[in-house]
Design a protein around this motif. Structure first.
Motif, PDB file in Angstrom:
ATOM      1  N   ARG A 191      58.618  43.189  27.161  1.00 13.28           N
ATOM      2  CA  ARG A 191      57.281  42.504  27.511  1.00 13.28           C
ATOM      3  C   ARG A 191      56.564  41.870  26.203  1.00 13.28           C
ATOM      4  N   GLU A 251      58.240  40.285  23.914  1.00 15.30           N
ATOM      5  CA  GLU A 251      59.073  39.259  23.686  1.00 15.30           C
ATOM      6  C   GLU A 251      58.628  38.118  24.678  1.00 15.30           C
ATOM      7  N   CYS A 252      58.060  38.584  25.874  1.00  8.43           N
ATOM      8  CA  CYS A 252      57.745  37.721  26.760  1.00  8.43           C
ATOM      9  C   CYS A 252      56.328  36.850  26.367  1.00  8.43           C
ATOM     10  N   ALA A 253      55.178  37.991  26.017  1.00 11.63           N
ATOM     11  CA  ALA A 253      54.147  37.599  25.688  1.00 11.63           C
ATOM     12  C   ALA A 253      54.054  36.547  24.388  1.00 11.63           C
ATOM     13  N   GLN A 254      55.003  36.924  23.542  1.00 10.64           N
ATOM     14  CA  GLN A 254      54.881  36.016  22.390  1.00 10.64           C
ATOM     15  C   GLN A 254      55.577  34.608  22.735  1.00 10.64           C
ATOM     16  N   SER A 255      56.610  34.610  23.816  1.00  6.04           N
ATOM     17  CA  SER A 255      57.125  33.492  24.149  1.00  6.04           C
ATOM     18  C   SER A 255      56.084  32.538  24.724  1.00  6.04           C
ATOM     19  N   GLN A 256      55.299  33.045  25.617  1.00  3.21           N
ATOM     20  CA  GLN A 256      54.173  32.449  26.314  1.00  3.21           C
ATOM     21  C   GLN A 256      53.120  31.805  25.391  1.00  3.21           C
ATOM     22  N   ALA A 257      52.878  32.764  24.353  1.00  6.19           N
ATOM     23  CA  ALA A 257      51.952  32.323  23.346  1.00  6.19           C
ATOM     24  C   ALA A 257      52.266  31.298  22.640  1.00  6.19           C
TER      25      ALA A 257
END
Length: 294
Positions: free
Chosen positions: A285, A287-293
């Motif tokens: 989660r 990693e996903c948040a950092q990618s979206q940011a």
């Protein structure tokens, strides 16, 4: 000029296993299927420029990514590329390298010292190392160009890339420099076996035999030199691999558990949480948040 140039194209094979003498050999491969066989007594330096270079030794096989480099001197070696890959290699006997390896006083390294200034190593290739290797490959084809200064500069860059190993050499047991070098080579052989068999359960007795030590002596001397035991090193590598597999892939946790050799999924989850303070789900989660940011 004591340097021989070998351009390799699609599916060409170069067998240097029977070569001797004091020549260095520069191999430049630019297509899939190119392959070179190197004898066990040689030191070799390999640099993939694109794609992945496959290496095979007696006890293992592995791949080197573009941007990484390897120094090898642990028995016969086969280098090849199953997929499109451009790579360079510089290889030769200890005597061939000795002419260009200098110690801190500027003296030539003796052939009896066993190629003292270069140890088995793999890691990211520094910018100077890549630049000098490519420049050497370009100039080698011109017989009118004096390439000895380039060879000396490349060897200096290789030694500089191994600063950490040379510092650890001072921790090795042995009354003479030669004995300390032999100790470090034995420990690096153990390290290579651990690194190249990440899925296998650690067999301390086998590792000790590979270094000609008893298990207890191996544990003690390895810790003296590398600040951790072989078991701790293997555990650290497995933790690093677990982190990458959780963060960079979408493999189910059950498959990661099996790939890393954990006894059960719950054992993997406990180990992951202990190492990183997060569960595998929380890490994904994040990693996903950092990618979206980004």
């Amino acid at each position: 000029m004591n340097l021989r140039y070998h351009p390799l194209r699609f599916a060409e094979n170069l067998d240097l296993s029977a070569r001797g003498g004091d020549e260095l050999h520069l191999i430049r491969a630019s297509a899939r299927g190119a392959q070179v066989e190197l004898p066990g007594q040689w030191i070799s330096f390999c640099l993939p420029l694109s794609g992945r270079l496959r290496c095979e030794a007696q006890d293992s096989a592995w791949e080197i990514d573009a941007g990484h480099a390897q120094v090898w001197r642990e028995g016969p070696l086969r280098c090849s590329a199953r997929q499109p890959c451009g790579w360079l290699a510089l290889a030769g006997s200890h005597a061939a390298w000795a002419r260009y390896l200098r110690n801190q006083h500027g003296d030539e390294v003796s052939g009896d010292a066993g190629g003292a200034d270069l140890f088995p190593w793999e890691g990211p290739a520094g910018r100077d190392l890549r630049r000098l290797t490519v420049r050497l490959a370009r100039r080698t084809r011109d017989v009118e160009v004096d390439i000895e200064p380039l060879l000396e500069a490349l060897c200096a860059a290789l030694v500089d890339q191994q600063r950490d190993l040379h510092q650890r050499l001072q921790r090795c047991s042995g009354r003479t420099l030669r004995r300390r070098q032999q100790t470090l080579l034995r420990l690096l052989r153990v390290q290579h076996l651990i690194r190249r068999h990440p899925d296998a359960r650690l067999d301390l007795a086998r590792l000790a035999r590979s270094a000609s030590y008893s298990p207890c002596h191996l544990i003690r001397i390895y810790r003296d030199v590398f600040d951790e035991t072989p078991t701790e090193y293997a555990a650290r590598l497995r933790s690093d691999r677990a982190w990458r597999m959780v963060r960079e892939t979408r493999m189910p946790v059950c498959e990661i558990t099996e790939a890393l050799g954990f006894e059960s999924q719950s054992a993997f989850c406990r180990a992951f949480k202990h190492s990183f303070g997060l569960t595998a789900t929380e890490a994904r989660r994040l990693e996903c948040a950092q990618s979206q940011a980004a």
